[in-house]
Design a protein around this motif. Structure first.
Motif, short mmCIF file in Angstrom:
data_model
loop_
_atom_site.label_atom_id
_atom_site.label_comp_id
_atom_site.label_asym_id
_atom_site.label_seq_id
_atom_site.Cartn_x
_atom_site.Cartn_y
_atom_site.Cartn_z
N MET A 183 0.83 -1.21 0.00
CA MET A 183 0.00 0.00 0.00
C MET A 183 0.86 1.25 0.00
SD MET A 183 -3.05 -0.97 2.66
CE MET A 183 -3.47 0.76 2.82
N TRP A 184 1.93 1.22 0.80
CA TRP A 184 2.81 2.38 0.86
C TRP A 184 3.51 2.62 -0.47
CZ3 TRP A 184 8.16 2.90 3.61
CH2 TRP A 184 8.51 4.25 3.68
N ALA A 185 4.00 1.55 -1.09
CA ALA A 185 4.65 1.68 -2.40
C ALA A 185 3.68 2.25 -3.43
CB ALA A 185 5.18 0.33 -2.85
N GLY A 186 2.47 1.69 -3.49
CA GLY A 186 1.49 2.16 -4.46
C GLY A 186 1.03 3.58 -4.21
N GLY A 187 1.05 3.98 -2.94
CA GLY A 187 0.57 5.31 -2.59
C GLY A 187 1.63 6.39 -2.68
N SER A 188 2.90 6.02 -2.82
CA SER A 188 3.96 7.03 -2.73
C SER A 188 4.88 7.12 -3.93
CB SER A 188 4.81 6.76 -1.48
OG SER A 188 5.45 5.49 -1.57
N ILE A 189 5.09 6.03 -4.66
CA ILE A 189 6.08 6.04 -5.75
C ILE A 189 5.44 6.61 -7.02
CG2 ILE A 189 7.66 4.61 -7.11
CD1 ILE A 189 7.84 2.71 -4.75
N HIS A 190 6.25 7.26 -7.85
CA HIS A 190 5.73 8.10 -8.91
C HIS A 190 5.17 7.35 -10.12
CE1 HIS A 190 7.76 10.64 -6.23
NE2 HIS A 190 8.94 10.69 -6.83
N GLU A 191 5.98 6.50 -10.75
CA GLU A 191 5.59 5.82 -11.98
C GLU A 191 5.00 4.43 -11.69
OE1 GLU A 191 5.77 6.72 -15.13
OE2 GLU A 191 7.14 8.43 -15.21
#
Length: 332
Positions: A183-191
């Motif tokens: 969830m954190w990766a999907g919510g924070s990383i750009h591309e």
């Protein structure tokens, strides 16, 4: 396309296809390298040699604008509305908060740094929604110049790539579960591609969760671009409707239509595979063409402020996402 236009576009299109083929080959040999990232680097390396012929300009412009918009529209076929609603209302609210507060906070930080409106708008949307695709979409409804667009795209690549490493490492240090880390990766990383790389590095169920959360952010590209376009219509001249930008760009309409089509379940798997491959090729073409416009001298000329804003925006968006994940993770 008229024949004379086709002749004008051909040299640059051929150069773009050659660069794209190299980028795809490199990515095939080294799967950890996203072809779009490779394409930008290749384009920038070629552009700074000063050896791109003048006659290639029309084809490169066609690739960086028209092909990119088609690629963005095809992103709609990655989105299934049922997958997003299955996340639950708390996660959907979190995604909206990340995008809205990410944009608002980045705009405010950019204002404090003294950056112009269009430069901070491009960075804000690129870092809060979906990277280079968002930068290009916002560029189509704003008055940003080429240097501002290239600066925003370059910063998305640099900081998004750093996040591929940072999020998995920090997730382990914080003791996040695979679901929470995804969830954190999907919510924070750009591309989208950067999210997939980070989710795969985390492992377990993280990749699936990260991808769906990220695509939920992508879905918000349409309303954000519409709001920006509406704002621009209100502040531009009143010489007549023909001089005003479209309320909703055609490629955003196509994006939404394809989201609905994919969600209907009527698109066969083979067609989705072909569309996914076409989207990758088109966006790689566009990134190569954009990369050819990157000039190291120009990047030095814009100074440190856009870089500072990009770093601050990355931390801000990641902080919003992490705070939300920690708040709701016990119930997901």
């Amino acid at each position: 396309m008229p024949s004379h236009s086709a002749r004008a576009v051909a040299p640059g299109a051929a150069l773009t296809l050659a660069g794209t083929a190299v980028a795809l080959a490199v990515s095939h040999l080294v799967p950890a390298l996203n072809p779009m990232l490779v394409a930008i680097v290749l384009g920038a390396a070629l552009g700074n040699t000063g050896r791109i012929p003048t006659r290639a300009a029309a084809g490169l412009a066609f690739s960086s604008r028209t092909l990119l918009r088609i690629g963005i529209a095809l992103l709609g076929l990655q989105l299934v509305l049922g997958d997003i609603t299955a996340l639950g209302w708390q996660v959907i609210v979190l995604v909206v908060v990340i995008v809205v507060m990410g944009i608002v906070g980045t705009l405010a930080l950019g204002g404090a740094l003294g950056l112009g409106w269009t430069q901070r708008l491009l960075i804000a949307c690129g870092f809060s929604i979906c990277g280079a695709a968002a930068v290009a979409a916002v560029d189509s409804v704003s008055d940003a110049d080429e240097e501002e667009v290239l600066t925003a795209v370059t910063l998305v690549v640099v900081f998004g790539t750093l996040m591929i490493v940072a999020v998995p490492v920090l997730s382990t240090m914080l003791g996040l579960s695979d679901t929470a880390a995804g969830m954190w990766a999907g919510g924070s990383i750009h591309e989208v591609a950067q999210v997939i790389a980070a989710g795969g590095a985390i492992g377990g169920s993280a990749l699936a969760v990260a991808t769906v959360v990220k695509l939920a952010r992508v879905l918000l590209l349409a309303p954000v671009v519409t709001v920006i376009s509406l704002h621009r219509r209100r502040v531009t001249g009143t010489d007549g409707p023909g001089t005003r930008p479209a309320l909703v760009p055609a490629f955003i309409v196509a994006f939404l239509v394809l989201v609905c089509l994919r969600s209907s379940g009527l698109v066969p798997a083979t067609a989705l595979d072909v569309a996914s491959a076409a989207q990758t090729i088109l966006l790689t073409c566009a990134m190569f063409a954009l990369g050819t416009g990157v000039r190291l001298a120009a990047m030095r000329r814009v100074g440190a402020r856009p870089v500072i804003l990009a770093a601050a925006s990355t931390v801000w968006v990641a902080g919003l996402a992490l705070a939300g994940v920690l708040l709701i993770s016990p119930t997901v």
